[in-house]
Design an enzyme around this catalytic site. Structure first.
Site, short mmCIF file in Angstrom:
data_model
loop_
_atom_site.label_atom_id
_atom_site.label_comp_id
_atom_site.label_asym_id
_atom_site.label_seq_id
_atom_site.Cartn_x
_atom_site.Cartn_y
_atom_site.Cartn_z
N CYS A 157 14.97 -5.99 43.46
CA CYS A 157 14.43 -7.31 43.12
C CYS A 157 15.01 -7.89 41.84
CB CYS A 157 12.91 -7.25 43.02
SG CYS A 157 12.35 -6.34 41.57
N LYS A 193 28.88 36.25 59.67
CA LYS A 193 28.41 35.81 58.36
C LYS A 193 27.44 34.63 58.47
CE LYS A 193 30.22 37.05 54.85
NZ LYS A 193 31.52 37.29 54.20
N ASP A 230 24.48 42.81 50.88
CA ASP A 230 25.39 42.25 49.89
C ASP A 230 25.32 43.10 48.62
OD1 ASP A 230 27.25 40.60 48.88
OD2 ASP A 230 25.94 38.85 48.66
N TYR A 241 24.20 53.39 56.56
CA TYR A 241 24.46 52.79 57.87
C TYR A 241 25.51 53.53 58.70
CZ TYR A 241 27.68 50.12 54.81
OH TYR A 241 28.59 49.73 53.88
N LYS A 281 23.88 42.57 57.05
CA LYS A 281 25.06 42.83 56.22
C LYS A 281 24.61 42.77 54.77
CE LYS A 281 29.91 41.85 55.45
NZ LYS A 281 29.83 42.31 54.10
N CYS A 283 10.60 0.27 38.59
CA CYS A 283 10.59 -1.19 38.65
C CYS A 283 9.12 -1.59 38.56
CB CYS A 283 11.20 -1.66 39.98
SG CYS A 283 10.79 -3.39 40.31
N GLU A 326 22.68 45.00 62.41
CA GLU A 326 22.24 45.49 61.10
C GLU A 326 22.45 44.38 60.08
OE1 GLU A 326 24.58 48.96 60.23
OE2 GLU A 326 24.22 49.81 62.23
N CYS A 331 7.95 -6.44 44.14
CA CYS A 331 9.25 -5.91 44.54
C CYS A 331 9.21 -5.51 46.02
CB CYS A 331 9.59 -4.69 43.68
SG CYS A 331 11.08 -3.84 44.20
N CYS A 335 16.22 -3.70 38.51
CA CYS A 335 15.91 -3.11 39.82
C CYS A 335 16.95 -3.55 40.84
CB CYS A 335 14.52 -3.55 40.25
SG CYS A 335 14.14 -3.07 41.94
#
Ligand code: IVH
Length: 679
Positions: free
Chosen positions: A421, A321, A122, A233, A120, A436, A118, A441, A418
């Protein structure tokens, strides 16, 4: 008279049943059949009859669910029997340990052990007490022995049947139904949006909103109670003897009118239980309510009894869990990575941490604004989140843990140079990305070569990704212009490249050198300069030198070129490396025919004249638009009496007809060029 009363009573019962059905369709099944007005009409009819026959009003009437404010004080009340909690298994080995333990206690050997799976849920656990099939009392879990009496609030929940439908199994005289009250995610989002609108604090999660809703003392969120769902449940105390399996209990709960999680399923053995758990985790984000794992219960009730419970948890059930979706860890450093388009991305270096089932040690922080907005500092303790398949992200820093003084965490700024470069980085106004701008580069070179070779740029046939990779990796192309210095032997030496294809590529490169000004601009890969802008710039500036030396404001004067684009172009050409590279490309033979003008550059031949372009011309329309604008003219979309010229290419269509009607002069392309003095 008697018969009139009888008719009224029958009608009241009909209306009650009808309203209950619509309530169910609306609140639980989410597929209403009638609108609110029709619902109100039925409800008012019932209320009117009830007013006439107050002694016949059933406590289970749908009229009793509305109007009355939620309860405003809770009495403690003992549960029929204690509400137990569940042991947790955090991972597969812990789940297997549970199965082994059960097997040992039952002396079960290795026989398969059927388990009910089933979700769980929350939310908030509650107990509902029914007497003779009628809802009598509802309690929060409290300390497990004594809860709070929230009967009045629970009566507002449409999934709490006030009276049980009796199917094959008659409800026992006194029984306790256990389940979870949850707030569906969609309703949670609506609730929070409305709270923010009313300047109330939003709820952190649906569980808090559900628990808060059940215990609310006033009716500020009255509608919230209606959106809460009770999912059953368990059936305790007074459980009919005929039930042998948990599976049968869930079936009967449904038959009585309770909502049972539709994901519940019977697993034949531990292996299929693990598979179920994995599938449920994968489906988690698509479910209408929040869940945080799978509850596995030994299906056989006799075996459950045999297993019994230790301290406060049954030995016949376990909550397997899901891996937590959030974790905290230390932000050790931030590094800037340069992508293939030159974008600098700050990447968080984290102390490795398990989250959402994976170990996370690096994750993108996207850009400087994101770092500033979250106020993340190097050395901070941070919350990391990974939900489902989503890429992990740093959610926030734990400010309470932030040290002061010399151990205080450091702020971070993306580098002004950069990291690959060393070129000065650039952030255009209105953009969140720092880049850059260096065309050569190394981080961007492959991408830039690929772009230069693409169809709308220099259109070099036969220069695919694989070849580019090899050329750059082997150092044959260390900057963009090297492409035009390549020799046939070098190419022939590459993987999967014969003499013939090498010769072809050399020929294609030679052909690609002959281009147009606009295509050359596209080839440079200047940010925001695609075909349209390139044509406008080429048309307006005519000469490369003029564009290279133009200020951002001059570039922005070109019709159709906004300030961001202008800044991008100006800063591209302000970069000394880029200027050298452009010159080298020209030295290596890249060239185009410049239009020869009879009128001096910048003359305003077309000043005050309006043009409309139509049909297919020999170059993109923007090219001609650029020429007209550069000569001081204007280009509009539709023909009117104010139009001076219509320039018609092939298959021109209705604009030419309209021009003729309005006696506007129609030119062909040659006619336009002649006017420009470039025929
Ligand atoms: S059975 C004796 N089934 O989880 C067994 N509990 O951590 C009692 N929960 O207090 C609980 N979904 O509020 C059971 N399908 C489910 C559940 C579930 C959520 C909650 C319940 C319980 C808590 C234990």
């Amino acid at each position: 008279m008697a018969s009139k009363t009888a008719t009224a009573i029958v009608r009241m019962a009909q209306l009650a049943a009808e309203l209950n059905r619509h309530n169910r369709l609306y609140y639980i099944e989410d597929r209403p059949e009638i609108d609110d007005a029709e619902f109100d009409r039925l409800l008012r009819e019932l209320q009117a009859l009830e007013a006439e026959h107050p002694d016949r009003v059933s406590p289970n009437s749908p009229s009793q669910r509305v109007g009355s404010p939620p309860e405003s004080g809770f009495e403690p009340h003992a549960h029929l029997s204690p509400m137990l909690s569940l042991d947790n298994a955090m991972d597969a080995p812990e789940f297997e340990a549970f199965v082994d333990r059960v097997g040992r206690v039952l002396d079960w050997d290795d026989k398969p052990l059927a388990m009910m799976a089933e979700p769980k849920l929350d939310g908030a656990g509650v107990e509902l007490i029914y007497r003779d099939g009628t809802f009598e009392r509802g309690l929060t879990r409290g300390d497990g022995t004594v809860g709070e009496d929230i009967t009045g609030n629970l009566r507002h929940l449409l999934s709490v049947p006030l009276r049980l439908s009796s199917g094959q199994t008659k409800p026992p005289t006194l029984m306790s139904i256990r389940g979870e009250v949850v707030l569906p995610t969609a309703a949670f989002k609506r609730l929070n949006a409305s709270r923010v609108e009313r300047e109330l604090e939003p709820f952190a999660n649906p569980r808090n909103a559900a628990a808060g809703g059940l215990r609310q003392l006033n009716d500020i969120d009255h509608d919230r109670l209606r959106s809460l769902q009770f999912r059953a449940y368990a059936l305790e105390d007074g459980r009919p003897k005929k039930f042998m399996k948990q599976f049968e209990i869930l079936e009967c709960l449904e038959e009585w009118g309770f909502l049972v999680s539709p994901e519940c399923a019977l697993c034949d053995d531990a292996q299929s239980a693990v598979a179920f758990h994995k599938n449920l985790l994968a489906a988690r984000s698509t479910l209408p309510v929040e869940i945080d794992g799978t509850v596995f219960k030994i299906d056989d009730l006799a075996l459950q009894k045999q297993l019994g419970s230790v301290s406060r948890s049954p030995r016949w059930a376990i909550a397997f869990k899901f891996p937590p979706e959030q974790a905290t860890t230390r932000l050790l450093d931030i590094e800037a990575q340069v992508g293939r388009t030159g974008a600098l991305t700050p990447v968080a270096k984290l102390d490795p941490v398990q989250v959402g089932g994976v170990v996370v040690s690096n994750t993108s922080l996207h850009n400087q604004d994101e770092i500033d907005r979250k106020d993340l500092r190097i050395g901070d303790r941070v919350v990391v989140q990974r939900a489902g398949d989503v890429i992990p992200q740093v959610v926030r820093a734990l400010l309470a843990d932030r040290k002061r003084g010399k151990d205080a965490p450091r702020r971070y700024h993306l580098p002004t140079q950069c990291p690959v470069c060393g070129d000065a980085t650039l952030r255009l106004e209105g953009e969140s990305v720092t880049r850059c701008p260096n065309i050569d580069c190394p981080a961007q070179l492959k991408n830039n070569v690929w772009h230069l070779a693409s169809r709308s740029a220099l259109d070099v046939d036969g220069l695919g990704d694989k070849i580019i990779d090899q050329l750059v990796d082997a150092g044959h192309v260390a900057r963009l212009s090297d492409l035009f210095a390549l020799e046939q032997e070098t190419l022939a030496g590459l993987d999967r490249m014969g003499e013939k294809s090498a010769a072809n590529l050399v020929a294609n490169l030679a052909r690609a050198r002959e281009t147009t000004f606009a295509r050359f601009l596209i080839a440079l890969g200047i940010r925001h300069v695609g075909a349209t802008i390139a044509e406008l710039l080429a048309g307006a500036f005519v000469k490369l030198d003029a564009l290279m030396d133009a200020s951002a404001s001059k570039i922005g004067d070109v019709d159709g070129v906004g300030p961001t684009i202008a800044q991008s172009v100006a800063s591209f050409f302000a970069d000394p490396g880029n200027r050298t590279e452009v010159e080298r490309l020209l030295e290596l033979g890249v060239r185009w025919k410049e239009p020869e003008r009879t009128a001096p550059k910048g003359s305003q031949t077309f000043s005050g004249q309006t043009f409309v372009l139509t049909g297919t011309l020999s170059a993109p329309r923007d090219h001609f638009k650029g020429l007209i604008i550069a000569a001081g003219g204007k280009v509009t979309a539709s023909v009117s009496a104010k139009t001076h010229y219509v320039v018609a290419g092939e298959s021109p269509g209705s604009k030419v007809t309209k021009a003729q009607k309005l006696e506007v002069e129609v030119l062909d392309e040659a006619g336009l060029m002649a006017l420009l003095g470039e025929g």
